[in-house]
Design a protein around this motif. Structure first.
Motif, PDB file in Angstrom:
ATOM      1  N   ASP A   1      97.687 -20.225 -19.028  1.00 47.29           N
ATOM      2  CA  ASP A   1      96.475 -20.742 -19.673  1.00 47.29           C
ATOM      3  C   ASP A   1      96.350 -20.322 -21.132  1.00 47.29           C
ATOM      4  N   GLU A   2      96.740 -19.069 -21.435  1.00 48.22           N
ATOM      5  CA  GLU A   2      96.592 -18.592 -22.812  1.00 48.22           C
ATOM      6  C   GLU A   2      97.451 -19.423 -23.773  1.00 48.22           C
ATOM      7  N   LEU A   3      98.672 -19.731 -23.338  1.00 47.25           N
ATOM      8  CA  LEU A   3      99.542 -20.543 -24.190  1.00 47.25           C
ATOM      9  C   LEU A   3      99.003 -21.980 -24.274  1.00 47.25           C
TER      10      LEU A   3
ATOM     11  N   ASN B   1      95.982 -22.879 -24.255  1.00 50.24           N
ATOM     12  CA  ASN B   1      94.879 -22.876 -25.224  1.00 50.24           C
ATOM     13  C   ASN B   1      95.379 -22.773 -26.663  1.00 50.24           C
ATOM     14  N   ARG B   2      96.446 -22.036 -26.845  1.00 46.96           N
ATOM     15  CA  ARG B   2      97.007 -21.930 -28.205  1.00 46.96           C
ATOM     16  C   ARG B   2      97.588 -23.272 -28.644  1.00 46.96           C
TER      17      ARG B   2
ATOM     18  N   SER C   1      87.241 -23.537 -26.290  1.00 45.28           N
ATOM     19  CA  SER C   1      86.616 -23.118 -25.033  1.00 45.28           C
ATOM     20  C   SER C   1      85.700 -24.213 -24.455  1.00 45.28           C
TER      21      SER C   1
ATOM     22  N   ASP D   1     103.888 -12.783 -27.920  1.00 49.26           N
ATOM     23  CA  ASP D   1     102.632 -12.123 -27.526  1.00 49.26           C
ATOM     24  C   ASP D   1     102.740 -11.492 -26.134  1.00 49.26           C
TER      25      ASP D   1
ATOM     26  N   GLY E   1     103.656 -13.041 -23.351  1.00 51.51           N
ATOM     27  CA  GLY E   1     103.586 -14.048 -22.297  1.00 51.51           C
ATOM     28  C   GLY E   1     104.939 -14.706 -22.065  1.00 51.51           C
TER      29      GLY E   1
END
Lengths: 119, 288
Positions: free
Chosen positions: B194-196, B198-199, B211, B276, B278
């Motif tokens: 999910d973090e990637l 969002n990036r 968000s 990062d 991930g």
């Protein structure tokens, strides 16, 4: 301001394009299409000065739509914005059919605006 | 900046006009004959042989040379003869541009050097592909350009880990897929945490904060990212004489058991280690 129609099946890509195009203050996005057929419909409905169109779309693809648009109006100004721009055959096919410019993804905002301003 | 072909680069730089570029392409088309036309020009096949091969190709997906071999019209040696002739007589776009007067012979080396510098970012690094997998360079491009586009688009350094064979896609993560066709038969699957995701969304939507975006929009940004990678893979492959076509991207979310690699395919797995901490996962289903 020159009117622009965006044709791209990706919501993300269409938003990216719209933000750059409208953000310039020189162009107005009047409609968005999700495939080639819709692009033709939007062209007929809005008579934009420019169409920014993807090549790889479900249903009618960008190349087929370009062919139809040029048959409808020889003066139509279509800029292909595509990840396939670096494929020589695709690039030259689009030029031969009458695309005014081809911008390869990924691109810098200025690359797209330069192509639009030159039309 | 994307993977480009030389003619496109020259046009973008204003070094040639569209008219002269198209004239040069026309000249290339008249000189660079396809396999069947070359075989015919060398008197290795007749008009009726060509028709027979084309008819057989309508029923079975195979290259002209492979089908000619299968039908006993050409032997291995003759196929080699045709390929050698094509290679020897091939007119490159730079030479064609000189011949139509768009460039001078003196300008060409300098422009080629500038083009190489422009494209240096996309010089692919070597990844070992398991033996027996067809078109290994295309799968190297998939892994390498996935990493390079993460840097180029998202601004995230990425290191491609060793390729291993797998029999299923891991469960859980959202997967962006693209079917690759033409000279290859495969599908590209990029699973991102999910973090990637969002990036990628922040980069492609040109927003600082995503968000408030719907899942559909966030996932669509990963589909678009996969589409960009695969389009550039097709461009890179074309520089090596491989015709790769791509279809519009599709979304997958493998259930709890994951998703099995089809029996007729190899499953090539590449971990994409992110700066990062991930990790994204690239899995290619490549037809055996």
């Amino acid at each position: 301001m020159k009117k622009v129609v965006i044709a791209d099946d990706s919501i993300a890509s269409a938003r990216h394009l719209e933000k750059i195009i409208t953000g310039s203050g020189e162009f107005e996005v009047v409609a968005q299409a999700r495939n080639g057929l819709e692009a033709i419909q939007m062209y007929r409905a809005h008579h934009p000065e420019i169409i920014c169109m993807d090549m790889n779309m479900p249903g009618m693809d960008g190349i087929t739509a370009l062919r139809t648009l040029v048959a409808l109006d020889k003066e139509v100004k279509v800029v292909m914005v595509t990840s396939l721009g670096g494929v020589g055959d695709k690039f030259t096919e689009a030029l031969k059919l009458g695309a005014k410019a081809i911008v390869s993804k990924p691109f810098q905002p200025e690359d797209l605006l330069k192509a639009l301003r030159e039309l | 900046m994307a993977v480009k072909f030389f003619g496109q680069y020259l046009l973008d730089q204003g070094a040639v006009t569209t008219e002269l570029l198209l004239k040069a392409v026309e000249l290339q088309d008249s000189v660079n004959l396809k396999f069947g036309a070359t075989a015919q020009a060398l008197n290795l096949v007749t008009e009726s042989d060509v028709k027979r091969i084309h008819n057989a190709q309508r029923v079975e997906d195979a290259l002209f040379g492979d089908m000619a071999l299968k039908l006993g019209i050409l032997n291995e040696e003759q196929i080699g003869q045709v390929l050698k002739h094509q290679q020897r007589s091939h007119l490159r776009i730079g030479e064609a541009l000189v011949q139509v007067g768009a460039l001078t012979a003196g300008d060409l080396p300098r422009l080629l050097e500038q083009f190489r510098e422009d494209q240096a970012l996309y010089t692919t690094s070597h990844t070992v592909i398991p033996a027996g997998v067809l078109h290994p360079e295309v799968w190297e491009f998939c892994a390498d350009l996935s990493a390079k586009m993460l840097l180029r688009i998202v601004g995230l350094q990425c290191h491609v880990g060793d390729c291993v064979l797998v029999d299923r896609l891991a469960p859980g993560a959202f997967v962006a897929g693209v079917t690759l066709a033409g000279m290859v038969s495969a599908s590209y699957h990029l699973a991102v945490p999910d973090e990637l995701r969002n990036r990628i969304a922040r980069a492609l939507l040109l927003e600082d904060d995503v968000s408030g975006e719907s899942e559909e929009v966030l996932e669509d940004t990963v589909l678009e990212f996969a589409n960009i990678v695969c389009g550039n893979v097709a461009a890179k492959a074309s520089q090596y004489g491989k015709r790769v076509e791509i279809r519009p991207p599709f979304a997958l979310r493998p259930g709890s058991g994951g998703m099995a690699v089809p029996a007729e395919c190899y499953g090539l797995f590449f971990p994409l280690h992110l700066a990062d901490g991930g990790c994204a996962e690239l899995t290619l289903f490549v037809r055996r």
